[in-house]
Design a protein around this motif. Structure first.
Motif, mmCIF file in Angstrom:
data_model
loop_
_atom_site.group_PDB
_atom_site.id
_atom_site.type_symbol
_atom_site.label_atom_id
_atom_site.label_comp_id
_atom_site.label_asym_id
_atom_site.label_seq_id
_atom_site.Cartn_x
_atom_site.Cartn_y
_atom_site.Cartn_z
ATOM 1 N N ILE A 139 9.254 -25.559 -9.391
ATOM 2 C CA ILE A 139 8.565 -26.479 -8.739
ATOM 3 C C ILE A 139 7.029 -26.610 -9.108
ATOM 4 O O ILE A 139 6.280 -27.645 -9.527
ATOM 5 C CB ILE A 139 8.914 -26.872 -7.226
ATOM 6 C CG1 ILE A 139 10.392 -27.160 -6.892
ATOM 7 C CG2 ILE A 139 8.038 -28.070 -7.054
ATOM 8 C CD1 ILE A 139 10.894 -27.224 -5.656
ATOM 9 N N THR A 193 10.074 -30.264 -17.876
ATOM 10 C CA THR A 193 10.541 -30.720 -16.557
ATOM 11 C C THR A 193 11.969 -31.354 -16.569
ATOM 12 O O THR A 193 12.789 -31.249 -15.690
ATOM 13 C CB THR A 193 9.459 -31.717 -16.089
ATOM 14 O OG1 THR A 193 8.122 -31.304 -16.028
ATOM 15 C CG2 THR A 193 9.802 -32.427 -14.776
ATOM 16 N N ILE A 197 15.104 -30.097 -14.641
ATOM 17 C CA ILE A 197 15.926 -31.123 -13.572
ATOM 18 C C ILE A 197 17.241 -31.171 -14.087
ATOM 19 O O ILE A 197 18.094 -31.088 -13.205
ATOM 20 C CB ILE A 197 15.284 -32.551 -13.416
ATOM 21 C CG1 ILE A 197 13.810 -32.423 -13.009
ATOM 22 C CG2 ILE A 197 16.014 -33.535 -12.856
ATOM 23 C CD1 ILE A 197 12.979 -33.519 -13.215
ATOM 24 N N GLY A 201 18.653 -28.691 -11.456
ATOM 25 C CA GLY A 201 18.776 -29.571 -10.332
ATOM 26 C C GLY A 201 20.275 -30.240 -10.256
ATOM 27 O O GLY A 201 20.821 -30.554 -9.402
#
Length: 384
Positions: A139, A193, A197, A201
């Motif tokens: 993060i 990023t 993700i 994620g």
């Protein structure tokens, strides 16, 4: 892929060597050299991991895990000191490296108290002792990378405004190449990023090693630095040309205390146009706002206000509008000289700046303009 990695690693350390051995190094040279070395180490570490060295030598596991947190601050500081004349970093600048150092502190126990077998288990995902710190670093990498890219771009944007407000030329003070670097780093961070993700994620499983995308972009960035350094030799050799727009020429308190009334603005505007048409100061390729203000017995702040409010343009565009018109007059009256010769006689100091400025003002290239009917229409407007 091996050839790409080895080329990128070699290029990183070679560029850093050139910068470290450069005579009369500026602070920006040192910052860039250190940054390039860190990039080279980062690439080398991942390449060794790719080759299986971490499996053979588990104590290498995680040695560069916090490295992604260093690239944003290095980009920002390099950009910042490209616009300043400081010879050393300020104490406050070292705070930018706090996340990087905290990343290593969070792994202190792993580095010094875990056995080789335990490190292998962590690397294979069999132990999740550092899942939280890893997530925090991921993060932090996203926030740091994107934030510092935006901050660095804002610095160059402000610099561009200072240049346009104070100079009629860009050679030696133009930082387009630095903006391209920022765009490149921004793309790298944005790509990373998206991959993080999707993979971490959303649990997307790629059919290929997605990390290669990130590292390939880094290598391309290194190649760009090398290309720029070879094409613009001042990166690797001493250059005495001023590249910095000093803070004392910026109009930070713009017009607040100018004291110019509407009548004074109108009078000053008439005086300015008369001087430009009769004395043709724009023929000086190095004309600055301060120079022109001195000739008109005005302050730079007052002259800037007159140009901005009465002409609705900045100083750079105002002066170059006269140069464009001068070029058209000269090219129309005498076609025995080349377009470049007329451009240089009109106050431009390079072919590239002439072409870009002319197209900005007229919408077409100089040759297209002269070959078309646009020329005759504009000549009528100019009073021919």
């Amino acid at each position: 892929m091996d050839a790409i990695f080895t080329s990128g690693i070699f290029m990183s350390f070679f560029i850093a060597l050139l910068l470290f051995t450069k005579k009369n190094k500026a602070l920006t040279d040192r910052i860039l050299a250190v940054w390039i070395v860190l990039i080279g180490i980062h690439l080398l570490s991942y390449y060794l991991y790719h080759l299986g060295f971490w499996e053979k030598y588990p104590h290498m596991v995680g040695i560069t895990a916090p490295f992604p947190l260093i690239h944003g601050p290095m980009l920002y500081l390099y950009t910042l000191y490209s616009l300043r004349n400081d010879s050393s970093l300020r104490l406050v600048d070292y705070w930018h490296f706090a996340p990087f150092m905290l990343g290593y502190l969070s792994m202190f126990e792993f580095f010094f108290f875990y056995s080789a077998a335990e490190k292998r288990m962590v690397d294979h995902g069999e132990v999740d002792d550092f899942a939280l710190s890893t997530t925090i670093m991921l993060i932090g990498f996203i926030v740091s990378g994107l934030s510092y890219s935006i901050l660095a771009y804002r610095l160059t944007w402000r610099h561009k405004r200072k240049v346009d407000d104070n100079f009629s030329f860009e050679e030696g003070i133009n930082l387009d190449w630095l903006r391209y670097c920022i765009y490149g780093i921004g793309i790298i961070f944005f790509t990373a990023t998206i991959i993080i993700i999707l993979r971490e994620g959303l649990g997307v499983e790629f059919s290929f090693n997605a990390d290669f995308i990130f590292y390939t972009l880094i290598i391309l960035f290194i190649f760009y630095i090398g290309y720029f350094g070879i094409r613009h030799q001042d990166m690797f050799t001493h250059n005495t040309d001023a590249k910095v727009v000093k803070g004392d020429v910026s109009l930070q308190q713009k017009y607040r205390k100018s004291g110019l009334t509407d009548e004074a603005l109108q009078t000053g505007h008439h005086k300015l146009l008369s001087f430009m048409n009769n004395q043709k100061p724009y023929l000086d390729p190095k004309l600055t706002l301060g120079d022109l203000a001195g000739n008109l017995d005005m302050s730079a702040n007052q002259l800037s206000q007159i140009i901005n409010q009465r002409e609705a343009v900045n100083f750079h565009d105002f002066v170059n509008r006269f140069r464009v018109d001068e070029f058209i007059r000269r090219a129309t009256q005498n076609d025995s000289f080349s377009l470049l010769a007329h451009a240089l006689d009109s106050g431009f100091n390079s072919k590239s700046s002439f072409n870009s400025i002319f197209k900005k003002h007229k919408g077409v290239t100089p040759s297209q303009f002269l070959k078309s009917g646009i020329m005759s229409e504009n000549e009528e407007k100019m009073g021919h």
